[in-house]
Design an enzyme around this catalytic site. Structure first.
Site, mmCIF file in Angstrom:
data_model
loop_
_atom_site.group_PDB
_atom_site.id
_atom_site.type_symbol
_atom_site.label_atom_id
_atom_site.label_comp_id
_atom_site.label_asym_id
_atom_site.label_seq_id
_atom_site.Cartn_x
_atom_site.Cartn_y
_atom_site.Cartn_z
ATOM 1 C CE1 TYR A 128 -3.662 2.388 0.332
ATOM 2 C CE2 TYR A 128 -2.532 3.218 2.283
ATOM 3 C CZ TYR A 128 -3.556 3.326 1.394
ATOM 4 O OH TYR A 128 -4.410 4.275 1.260
ATOM 5 C CG ASP A 129 2.731 2.142 3.829
ATOM 6 O OD1 ASP A 129 1.678 2.214 3.709
ATOM 7 O OD2 ASP A 129 3.588 2.112 4.712
ATOM 8 C CG ASN A 159 -5.816 8.208 10.123
ATOM 9 O OD1 ASN A 159 -4.768 8.610 9.846
ATOM 10 N ND2 ASN A 159 -6.167 6.723 10.507
ATOM 11 C CB VAL A 212 -9.094 2.556 14.836
ATOM 12 C CG1 VAL A 212 -8.931 4.295 14.296
ATOM 13 C CG2 VAL A 212 -9.131 2.767 16.237
ATOM 14 C CD GLN A 222 -1.833 2.458 18.940
ATOM 15 O OE1 GLN A 222 -1.374 2.443 19.940
ATOM 16 N NE2 GLN A 222 -2.397 1.364 18.102
ATOM 17 N NE ARG A 279 -2.646 6.050 12.600
ATOM 18 C CZ ARG A 279 -1.765 5.221 13.270
ATOM 19 N NH1 ARG A 279 -0.800 5.787 14.144
ATOM 20 N NH2 ARG A 279 -1.280 3.888 12.658
#
Ligand code: UDP
Length: 224
Positions: free
Chosen positions: A47-48, A76, A89, A111, A113
């Site tokens: 993907y990246d 996101n 998420v 973490q 986002r």
């Protein structure tokens, strides 16, 4: 014969790129000039690196063939009508909270986002597409408000009124530790900044999840 497809300079081609081009970033927040830290052989790599290669191709077609491009790096994003089973998420936490099931924190939830409400994203993308041809991007479009995943879980519990427990699950390989867009370029070139807070956007998204029959969105069981 007329065609709906615009001609010449009116033709603009959008590359919906991603914050994943920054990988697990060593620079925080991430400006467009940061070249990223992507593991080229990890489970996220297709993907990246695929998105990075797409940006390369867009820029080459722009430079060599004069294609009128726009590259938007989407951070996101969430909101009503997102796919409830996309496995990400926001949808996981809302579904789990509404069902009274445990909220699955991957790792310890420290973490971070930065979550952008869909209307803000769409507004930024439209401004970019209507922006000057000498600004092909890439441009970050995302909300600079940064939250830990645990904070997102707690806010989801508060807004749903759920008493689901939080449980920890293994952290996926190469999961970025932190992510926040530097949006100064979008602010200065497009006059854009997000207007919807996570609390407000999440409440609208939860209302939508409550209003639909989630079973309608489950993938049909293959009939082999
Ligand atoms: N995550 C989590 N529980 C879940 C789904 C995701 O804790 O049920 C974490 C995931 O490990 C990541 C963050 O939430 O750190 C965002 O994951 P998502 O797949 O939504 O987006 P991305 O990792 O592509 O930013």
């Amino acid at each position: 014969m007329s065609s709906a497809w615009p001609s010449g300079a009116e033709r603009r081609c959008l590359q919906a790129s991603t914050s994943e081009v920054y990988g697990d970033p060593e620079v925080h927040p991430q400006p467009e000039s940061y070249r990223g830290a992507v593991n080229p052989i990890g489970p996220r790599a297709c993907y990246d690196e695929g998105k990075r290669a797409a940006e390369t191709l867009f820029m080459d077609y722009h430079r060599h063939n004069g294609v009128n491009i726009r590259i938007v790096r989407i951070f996101n994003t969430y909101g009503p009508r997102m796919h409830p089973f996309d496995g990400r998420v926001v949808s996981n936490f809302i579904r789990q909270a509404l069902a009274g099931e445990p909220i699955t924190l991957f790792g310890n939830g420290s973490q971070t986002r930065s979550f952008c409400y869909r209307d803000d994203l769409v507004d930024g993308m439209i401004r970019m597409m209507n922006g000057p041809d000498d600004f092909p991007g890439p441009v970050n479009i995302g909300n600079p408000g940064e939250f830990t995943i645990r904070q997102l879980a707690e806010l989801t519990l508060e807004l749903t009124g759920s008493s689901s427990p939080l449980i920890e699950k293994p952290l996926p390989v190469d999961d970025p530790e932190r992510r926040r867009p530097d949006i100064s370029l979008a602010e200065s070139r497009l006059g854009w900044q997000p207007t919807v807070s996570l609390r407000e956007g999440l409440a609208k998204t939860i209302d939508w999840f409550r209003s639909v029959n989630l079973d309608d969105f489950r993938a049909p069981t293959p009939n082999y």
